[in-house]
Every structure is written in structure tokens, then in C-alpha cells.
Design an enzyme around this catalytic site. Structure first.
Site, PDB file in Angstrom:
ATOM      1  N   ASP A 139       0.830  -1.192   0.000  1.00 15.77           N
ATOM      2  CA  ASP A 139       0.000   0.000   0.000  1.00 15.77           C
ATOM      3  C   ASP A 139       0.878   1.262   0.000  1.00 15.77           C
ATOM      4  OD1 ASP A 139      -3.165   0.588   0.630  1.00 15.77           O
ATOM      5  OD2 ASP A 139      -1.875   2.065   1.622  1.00 15.77           O
ATOM      6  N   GLY A 171      -7.695 -10.626   1.238  1.00 10.24           N
ATOM      7  CA  GLY A 171      -7.979  -9.258   0.847  1.00 10.24           C
ATOM      8  C   GLY A 171      -6.754  -8.377   0.923  1.00 10.24           C
ATOM      9  N   HIS A 172      -6.937  -7.144   1.385  1.00  7.02           N
ATOM     10  CA  HIS A 172      -5.889  -6.128   1.336  1.00  7.02           C
ATOM     11  C   HIS A 172      -4.759  -6.416   2.317  1.00  7.02           C
ATOM     12  CE1 HIS A 172      -4.295  -2.278   0.183  1.00  7.02           C
ATOM     13  NE2 HIS A 172      -4.343  -1.793   1.409  1.00  7.02           N
ATOM     14  N   PHE A 173      -5.072  -6.926   3.492  1.00  7.65           N
ATOM     15  CA  PHE A 173      -4.060  -7.236   4.497  1.00  7.65           C
ATOM     16  C   PHE A 173      -3.881  -8.745   4.597  1.00  7.65           C
ATOM     17  CE2 PHE A 173      -5.186  -2.897   5.881  1.00  7.65           C
ATOM     18  CZ  PHE A 173      -3.914  -2.357   6.007  1.00  7.65           C
TER      19      PHE A 173
END
Length: 292
Positions: free
Chosen positions: A107, A268-270
């Protein structure tokens, strides 16, 4: 007999007059790996990965200015830009005497780490990428509010502030995680992130970085040229269900780095929260081959 795990030490350094917090573990003479976190997290996101890597590597995980336990001065006292966060990160690495290192970027850690890598290619031995965009293909509708904010801050500030709510913070950790792995995602994560964002003045910090993110995009061509010219060994471990930076952004790396190793995880994102052991194993195997 219980196997001894590496000790993780919690340290601070003074960088350009400001306190930078970082976690450190492993032998300082071992190959170094730098872990750069994203929004809205901190080095806390690496709390489990650090001891997994520290048996073979010197691991450094800093908190960016305005995040975690690093200083978070008001926006009128500090330049919150990705250029300036990069300056502070590189100065920390220089203070620690780290001339060569691998970079783990996630990120917000991507525009910081890729600035460092593209401008200091001889210092970076490998890249590990998790949901770290360097291609326009990675953007999703999640970015629509932030794009609108960069075009008109006043009219879109209220919508941008919704991205800083507890509901949105928890969503970033839980979206895309299979039901049978949700119990691996510690509530400490979003609780700590939110508590730190709720400090007086910190939402203004985050809004300033939202606005500054637009200046990362013109650098994508430089990052891609770095990939093509230097072909850094690259491991990509990306949640295939990520709706912040989509899996298309992961696949795009292969265009300029055909030798990159790509692993799309059911997360997902993490992804470290639900697939930490798998990612640690992938990193150990990868770095053992490319940095030996």
C-alpha cells in the site's frame, strides 16, 4: 525443549529532528529486509512476520511519520508528502548503516519503497510486493472518492473523511477474507489503527496524504522503467480478493518483470493477517534463492 524465537526490539531514532519508531530483529550482520507498511496501518502489521524472518535476516520495520508510534506533528508543522516520507525512511536506513537491503512494500509502502529502489537501484537486492500499486490497472472504485478529493478538496472532504471511520478501517482488514479464516484476523489491528487516527490532528494528516497520493501516479513510468532496466528479483504475494488494489495490479508487474514470482492468495488487502505463515514461507524460500 521450546525453540528460542528471535527477540523483537522496539526502538526510536531521531531523523531530521523527529522521532521515528521502528521494530528490529535478527543479526545485524545478516542480509537486511525492510518492511514498509501501508494505510491505515503501522509496523504492527508485521508483528508476526518479523520473528518468522529474523532467524535468517536483519529485519527493520519503521512507522512512517504520522503513523504508529513515530511522531505525528500537525500538518502546518511538517510536510506530509510521499516524497518527504521517503526522505525520512532513507535517512533512517542510512543512520542504521544499511547499504543493501530487500524491500517489502505494501500500500503506502509501495510509493515510498519504489522511490528508494528506482533512485538507488544498486542498494536494493530484491522486492517483495503485497497490494502495492505501480500500475494504473490496480485501481478500483475504492479510489473514486480519493480521486474526487484531489480534484476539489473542499467539496469532497466529507466523503474523504468517511474513509477514516472505524467501519472503513475494519473493512480493510476483513473484506475478501474467506469465512474460515476470519478468526485469524486479530481485532487488535483495526482497533490500534483507528485509535491512532483518532488522535487530535491525525485526520488532517491522513487527508493531506490522500491529496498528495496523486503525485505518485506520474512516477509509475519511472518505477516501470526501473523494473525493465534493472530486473530486481521480485516476489508478489497479493490478496486476489483485494478491493483496494485489485489483482490486476499484481499481474501488471509481469509486463515489465517477466521473471517475477506471482502468488494470488485467497485473501484481501491485508493478506498477512489471514495468510501470514504462507507468506513467510514464500519469502524465506524466495530470498534464500535470490539473495544467497
Amino acid at each position: 525443549m521450546i525453540e528460542n524465537k528471535p527477540t523483537v526490539r522496539h526502538r526510536t531514532a531521531t531523523v531530521k529532528g523527529r522521532k521515528v519508531f521502528y521494530r528490529e530483529a535478527g543479526d545485524p550482520d545478516a542480509p537486511a529486509i525492510i518492511l514498509l507498511h501501508g494505510f491505515p496501518a503501522s509496523s504492527h502489521m508485521f508483528r508476526n512476520l518479523i520473528p518468522d524472518l529474523a532467524g535468517r535476516y536483519h529485519v527493520i520495520a519503521p512507522d512512517h511519520m504520522g503513523f504508529g508510534f513515530s511522531d505525528a506533528p500537525p500538518v502546518d508543522e511538517f510536510e506530509y508528502s510521499f516524497d518527504n516520507l521517503t526522505v525520512h525512511t532513507l535517512e533512517l536506513l542510512n543512520q542504521l548503516g544499511l547499504q543493501k537491503f530487500s524491500l517489502y512494500i505494501q500500500d503506502y509502502g509501495a510509493p515510498i519503497g519504489l522511490r528508494i529502489a528506482s533512485r538507488n537501484p544498486d542498494r536494493v537486492t530484491a522486492l517483495v510486493v503485497q497490494s502495492g500499486n505501480a500500475y494504473l490497472e490496480g485501481f478500483t472504485s475504492f479510489a473514486d472518492v480519493l480521486i474526487a478529493y484531489t480534484q476539489n478538496r473542499e467539496e469532497n472532504e466529507e466523503s474523504a473523511l468517511e474513509s477514516l471511520t472505524a467501519e472503513k478501517t475494519r473493512w480493510q482488514y476483513t473484506h475478501g477474507v474467506p469465512a474460515d479464516r476470519l478468526d485469524r484476523v486479530a481485532p487488535d489491528t483495526w482497533t490500534l489503527d483507528q485509535a491512532l487516527m483518532d488522535r487530535p490532528g491525525n485526520k488532517e494528516v491522513q487527508l493531506q496524504l490522500f491529496w498528495d497520493y496523486q503525485f505518485n501516479l506520474p512516477l509509475y513510468s519511472e518505477f516501470q522503467e526501473y523494473f525493465r532496466k534493472h530486473q530486481p528479483p521480485t516476489l508478489i504475494t497479493w490478496g486476489k480478493n483485494d478491493e483496494v488494489f485489485s489483482a490486476d495490479g499484481a499481474s501488471a508487474y509481469k509486463r515489465d518483470l517477466p521473471g517475477a514470482e506471482l502468488h494470488l492468495l485467497d485473501s484481501g488487502h491485508f493478506a498477512l493477517e489471514s495468510h501470514g505463515s504462507e507468506i513467510a514461507d514464500l519469502i524465506q524460500d524466495f530470498l534464500g534463492r535470490v539473495t544467497a
